[in-house]
Design a protein around this motif. Structure first.
Motif, PDB file in Angstrom:
ATOM      1  N   HIS A  12      11.908 -73.799  33.366  1.00  0.00           N
ATOM      2  CA  HIS A  12      12.596 -75.088  33.367  1.00  0.00           C
ATOM      3  C   HIS A  12      13.713 -75.152  32.332  1.00  0.00           C
ATOM      4  CE1 HIS A  12       9.828 -76.700  36.265  1.00  0.00           C
ATOM      5  NE2 HIS A  12       8.839 -76.206  35.572  1.00  0.00           N
ATOM      6  N   SER A  13      14.154 -74.002  31.873  1.00  0.00           N
ATOM      7  CA  SER A  13      15.292 -73.951  30.954  1.00  0.00           C
ATOM      8  C   SER A  13      16.549 -73.621  31.755  1.00  0.00           C
ATOM      9  CB  SER A  13      15.060 -72.885  29.885  1.00  0.00           C
ATOM     10  OG  SER A  13      15.076 -71.597  30.468  1.00  0.00           O
ATOM     11  N   LYS A  14      17.713 -73.816  31.137  1.00  0.00           N
ATOM     12  CA  LYS A  14      18.964 -73.510  31.847  1.00  0.00           C
ATOM     13  C   LYS A  14      19.031 -72.053  32.287  1.00  0.00           C
ATOM     14  CE  LYS A  14      22.037 -77.145  30.361  1.00  0.00           C
ATOM     15  NZ  LYS A  14      23.349 -77.484  29.802  1.00  0.00           N
ATOM     16  N   PRO A  15      18.727 -71.089  31.410  1.00  0.00           N
ATOM     17  CA  PRO A  15      18.777 -69.694  31.872  1.00  0.00           C
ATOM     18  C   PRO A  15      17.769 -69.409  32.990  1.00  0.00           C
ATOM     19  CG  PRO A  15      18.747 -69.776  29.480  1.00  0.00           C
ATOM     20  CD  PRO A  15      18.488 -71.163  29.963  1.00  0.00           C
ATOM     21  N   GLY A  16      16.604 -70.018  32.909  1.00  0.00           N
ATOM     22  CA  GLY A  16      15.601 -69.826  33.954  1.00  0.00           C
ATOM     23  C   GLY A  16      16.045 -70.389  35.285  1.00  0.00           C
ATOM     24  N   LEU A  17      16.694 -71.551  35.253  1.00  0.00           N
ATOM     25  CA  LEU A  17      17.188 -72.151  36.491  1.00  0.00           C
ATOM     26  C   LEU A  17      18.323 -71.325  37.081  1.00  0.00           C
ATOM     27  CD1 LEU A  17      17.047 -75.912  35.476  1.00  0.00           C
ATOM     28  CD2 LEU A  17      15.611 -74.752  37.148  1.00  0.00           C
ATOM     29  N   TRP A  18      19.218 -70.829  36.225  1.00  0.00           N
ATOM     30  CA  TRP A  18      20.319 -69.986  36.713  1.00  0.00           C
ATOM     31  C   TRP A  18      19.768 -68.692  37.322  1.00  0.00           C
ATOM     32  CZ3 TRP A  18      24.734 -71.599  38.121  1.00  0.00           C
ATOM     33  CH2 TRP A  18      25.365 -72.663  37.474  1.00  0.00           C
ATOM     34  N   LEU A  19      18.746 -68.136  36.712  1.00  0.00           N
ATOM     35  CA  LEU A  19      18.122 -66.925  37.246  1.00  0.00           C
ATOM     36  C   LEU A  19      17.512 -67.208  38.617  1.00  0.00           C
ATOM     37  CD1 LEU A  19      17.334 -63.962  36.748  1.00  0.00           C
ATOM     38  CD2 LEU A  19      15.234 -64.814  35.703  1.00  0.00           C
ATOM     39  N   SER A  20      16.879 -68.355  38.772  1.00  0.00           N
ATOM     40  CA  SER A  20      16.293 -68.724  40.063  1.00  0.00           C
ATOM     41  C   SER A  20      17.365 -68.914  41.125  1.00  0.00           C
ATOM     42  CB  SER A  20      15.474 -70.013  39.918  1.00  0.00           C
ATOM     43  OG  SER A  20      14.389 -69.818  39.052  1.00  0.00           O
ATOM     44  N   ILE A  21      18.489 -69.513  40.755  1.00  0.00           N
ATOM     45  CA  ILE A  21      19.590 -69.703  41.702  1.00  0.00           C
ATOM     46  C   ILE A  21      20.151 -68.340  42.116  1.00  0.00           C
ATOM     47  CG2 ILE A  21      21.948 -70.570  41.932  1.00  0.00           C
ATOM     48  CD1 ILE A  21      21.044 -72.964  40.174  1.00  0.00           C
ATOM     49  N   GLY A  22      20.280 -67.428  41.161  1.00  0.00           N
ATOM     50  CA  GLY A  22      20.749 -66.078  41.480  1.00  0.00           C
ATOM     51  C   GLY A  22      19.794 -65.339  42.398  1.00  0.00           C
ATOM     52  N   THR A  23      18.518 -65.519  42.183  1.00  0.00           N
ATOM     53  CA  THR A  23      17.512 -64.899  43.044  1.00  0.00           C
ATOM     54  C   THR A  23      17.622 -65.437  44.463  1.00  0.00           C
ATOM     55  OG1 THR A  23      16.051 -64.646  41.138  1.00  0.00           O
ATOM     56  CG2 THR A  23      15.037 -64.479  43.304  1.00  0.00           C
ATOM     57  N   SER A  24      17.887 -66.726  44.574  1.00  0.00           N
ATOM     58  CA  SER A  24      18.080 -67.315  45.901  1.00  0.00           C
ATOM     59  C   SER A  24      19.299 -66.724  46.598  1.00  0.00           C
ATOM     60  CB  SER A  24      18.241 -68.837  45.790  1.00  0.00           C
ATOM     61  OG  SER A  24      17.057 -69.428  45.314  1.00  0.00           O
ATOM     62  N   ALA A  25      20.341 -66.445  45.834  1.00  0.00           N
ATOM     63  CA  ALA A  25      21.541 -65.851  46.419  1.00  0.00           C
ATOM     64  C   ALA A  25      21.225 -64.463  46.989  1.00  0.00           C
ATOM     65  CB  ALA A  25      22.646 -65.754  45.370  1.00  0.00           C
ATOM     66  N   PHE A  26      20.406 -63.689  46.299  1.00  0.00           N
ATOM     67  CA  PHE A  26      20.011 -62.392  46.832  1.00  0.00           C
ATOM     68  C   PHE A  26      19.124 -62.557  48.066  1.00  0.00           C
ATOM     69  CE2 PHE A  26      21.149 -60.584  42.634  1.00  0.00           C
ATOM     70  CZ  PHE A  26      21.985 -59.589  43.103  1.00  0.00           C
ATOM     71  N   GLY A  27      18.331 -63.620  48.101  1.00  0.00           N
ATOM     72  CA  GLY A  27      17.519 -63.900  49.284  1.00  0.00           C
ATOM     73  C   GLY A  27      18.374 -64.186  50.503  1.00  0.00           C
ATOM     74  N   ALA A  28      19.542 -64.763  50.266  1.00  0.00           N
ATOM     75  CA  ALA A  28      20.460 -65.062  51.368  1.00  0.00           C
ATOM     76  C   ALA A  28      20.940 -63.779  52.047  1.00  0.00           C
ATOM     77  CB  ALA A  28      21.638 -65.877  50.857  1.00  0.00           C
ATOM     78  N   LEU A  29      21.051 -62.705  51.291  1.00  0.00           N
ATOM     79  CA  LEU A  29      21.449 -61.420  51.884  1.00  0.00           C
ATOM     80  C   LEU A  29      20.409 -60.948  52.901  1.00  0.00           C
ATOM     81  CD1 LEU A  29      22.724 -59.576  48.679  1.00  0.00           C
ATOM     82  CD2 LEU A  29      24.093 -60.689  50.460  1.00  0.00           C
ATOM     83  N   GLY A  30      19.139 -61.133  52.572  1.00  0.00           N
ATOM     84  CA  GLY A  30      18.068 -60.760  53.494  1.00  0.00           C
ATOM     85  C   GLY A  30      18.077 -61.617  54.747  1.00  0.00           C
ATOM     86  N   VAL A  31      18.359 -62.902  54.581  1.00  0.00           N
ATOM     87  CA  VAL A  31      18.422 -63.798  55.734  1.00  0.00           C
ATOM     88  C   VAL A  31      19.583 -63.402  56.639  1.00  0.00           C
ATOM     89  CG1 VAL A  31      18.876 -66.177  56.438  1.00  0.00           C
ATOM     90  CG2 VAL A  31      17.258 -65.723  54.606  1.00  0.00           C
ATOM     91  N   ALA A  32      20.730 -63.083  56.048  1.00  0.00           N
ATOM     92  CA  ALA A  32      21.891 -62.667  56.842  1.00  0.00           C
ATOM     93  C   ALA A  32      21.575 -61.394  57.636  1.00  0.00           C
ATOM     94  CB  ALA A  32      23.091 -62.447  55.929  1.00  0.00           C
TER      95      ALA A  32
END
Length: 79
Positions: A12-32
């Motif tokens: 729940h910290s800023k770096p943790g949230l940014w890391l989670s958003i980045g992980t989601s972006a990599f997940g988008a590659l799998g969906v594509a």
């Protein structure tokens, strides 16, 4: 504060949230990749699965962005 408590707070910290958003972006590659595969094979069920996965990724990312904004607005030093 113990190391375990610090690790739990990282999510729940800023770096943790940014890391989670980045992980989601990599997940988008799998969906594509799944969407391309489903279209090439004309597999409707696989396409539906990929689109539902994409919707989940978008929703999760939006929730993370909202939490990031709320974290920023709660910051006394940010104004």
């Amino acid at each position: 504060m113990s190391k375990i408590e610090k690790a739990k707070g990282f999510k729940h910290s800023k770096p943790g949230l940014w890391l989670s958003i980045g992980t989601s972006a990599f997940g988008a590659l799998g969906v594509a990749k799944d969407v391309r595969k489903a279209r090439s094979e004309s597999d409707t069920l696989l396409l539906a699965n990929a689109l539902i996965g994409a919707a989940a990724l978008v929703t999760g990312t939006l929730l993370l962005v909202r939490e990031l904004r709320q974290l920023g607005s709660d910051d006394v030093l940010a104004g």
